[in-house]
Design a protein around this motif. Structure first.
Motif, short mmCIF file in Angstrom:
data_model
loop_
_atom_site.label_atom_id
_atom_site.label_comp_id
_atom_site.label_asym_id
_atom_site.label_seq_id
_atom_site.Cartn_x
_atom_site.Cartn_y
_atom_site.Cartn_z
N LYS A 57 0.66 -1.74 0.35
CA LYS A 57 0.14 -0.18 -0.04
C LYS A 57 0.76 1.13 0.03
O LYS A 57 0.43 2.25 -0.90
N GLU A 67 -5.04 2.93 -7.25
CA GLU A 67 -6.49 1.80 -7.36
C GLU A 67 -5.25 0.31 -6.67
O GLU A 67 -6.24 0.16 -5.50
N GLU A 70 -5.08 1.62 -3.05
CA GLU A 70 -6.37 0.97 -2.40
C GLU A 70 -6.80 -0.45 -2.22
O GLU A 70 -7.62 0.00 -1.61
N LEU A 71 -6.66 -0.85 -3.29
CA LEU A 71 -7.02 -2.54 -2.70
C LEU A 71 -6.74 -3.13 -1.68
O LEU A 71 -6.83 -3.77 -0.42
N CYS A 72 -4.69 -2.73 -1.63
CA CYS A 72 -4.55 -3.06 -0.16
C CYS A 72 -4.81 -2.39 0.61
O CYS A 72 -4.65 -3.26 1.79
N GLN A 74 -7.70 -1.78 1.70
CA GLN A 74 -8.99 -2.68 1.91
C GLN A 74 -8.64 -3.44 2.73
O GLN A 74 -9.33 -4.43 3.79
N LEU A 75 -7.64 -4.49 2.59
CA LEU A 75 -7.17 -5.70 2.58
C LEU A 75 -6.36 -5.47 4.14
O LEU A 75 -7.12 -5.83 4.69
N LEU A 90 -10.25 -10.71 -3.47
CA LEU A 90 -9.35 -9.31 -3.14
C LEU A 90 -7.86 -9.19 -3.21
O LEU A 90 -7.64 -9.18 -3.37
N ARG A 93 -8.16 -9.72 -6.74
CA ARG A 93 -8.17 -7.58 -7.48
C ARG A 93 -6.70 -7.51 -7.57
O ARG A 93 -6.68 -6.78 -8.23
N ILE A 94 -5.60 -7.87 -6.18
CA ILE A 94 -4.64 -6.89 -6.34
C ILE A 94 -4.35 -7.29 -7.31
O ILE A 94 -3.20 -7.25 -7.96
N GLU A 97 -4.88 -5.92 -10.78
CA GLU A 97 -4.06 -4.22 -10.67
C GLU A 97 -2.77 -4.25 -10.55
O GLU A 97 -2.56 -3.63 -11.56
#
Length: 115
Positions: A57, A67, A70-72, A74-75, A90, A93-94, A97
């Motif tokens: 992140k 993005e 942001e995904l990191c 969230q994780l 998730l 998705r990372i 991305e």
């Protein structure tokens, strides 16, 4: 200019500040991110998963990969809340991305080399 994956202003600012070290910065980010992604998949516990997510992140944010950062985030948040059900989605998705980001950063490297 920004797009869904990368804040191009951040890259422009980094190139200006780093000058000749910019290409090395791109390469280092890509190599480090690949290692962090491997760590996400190999994590044996929530602590390891959270550390890898936090590290990825931070570097993603610093490099303008908005993005991915942001995904990191969230994780990292899910790990902190111990809400791990379905976490594989998730992480996948990372991974997807990062694949897009890697392609864009490689194109950026080529742009700098040619320019």
């Amino acid at each position: 200019m920004s797009d869904i994956h990368i804040d191009r202003k951040v890259l422009s600012d980094l190139q200006e500040v780093m000058e000749g070290g910019y290409l090395n910065l791109l390469e280092t980010f890509l190599a480090d991110s690949e290692e962090r992604l491997r760590q996400l998949y190999k994590a044996r516990n929530a602590e390891q998963l959270g550390q890898a997510a936090h590290s990825l992140k931070g570097s993603s944010s610093n490099m303008g990969a908005v993005e991915l950062a942001e995904l990191c985030r969230q994780l990292e948040e899910r790990v902190r809340k111990q809400s791990l059900f379905g976490i594989e989605d998730l992480i996948n998705r990372i991974d997807r991305e990062f694949t897009a980001v890697r392609q864009l950063y490689r194109a950026e490297r080529e742009r700098v080399l040619v320019g």
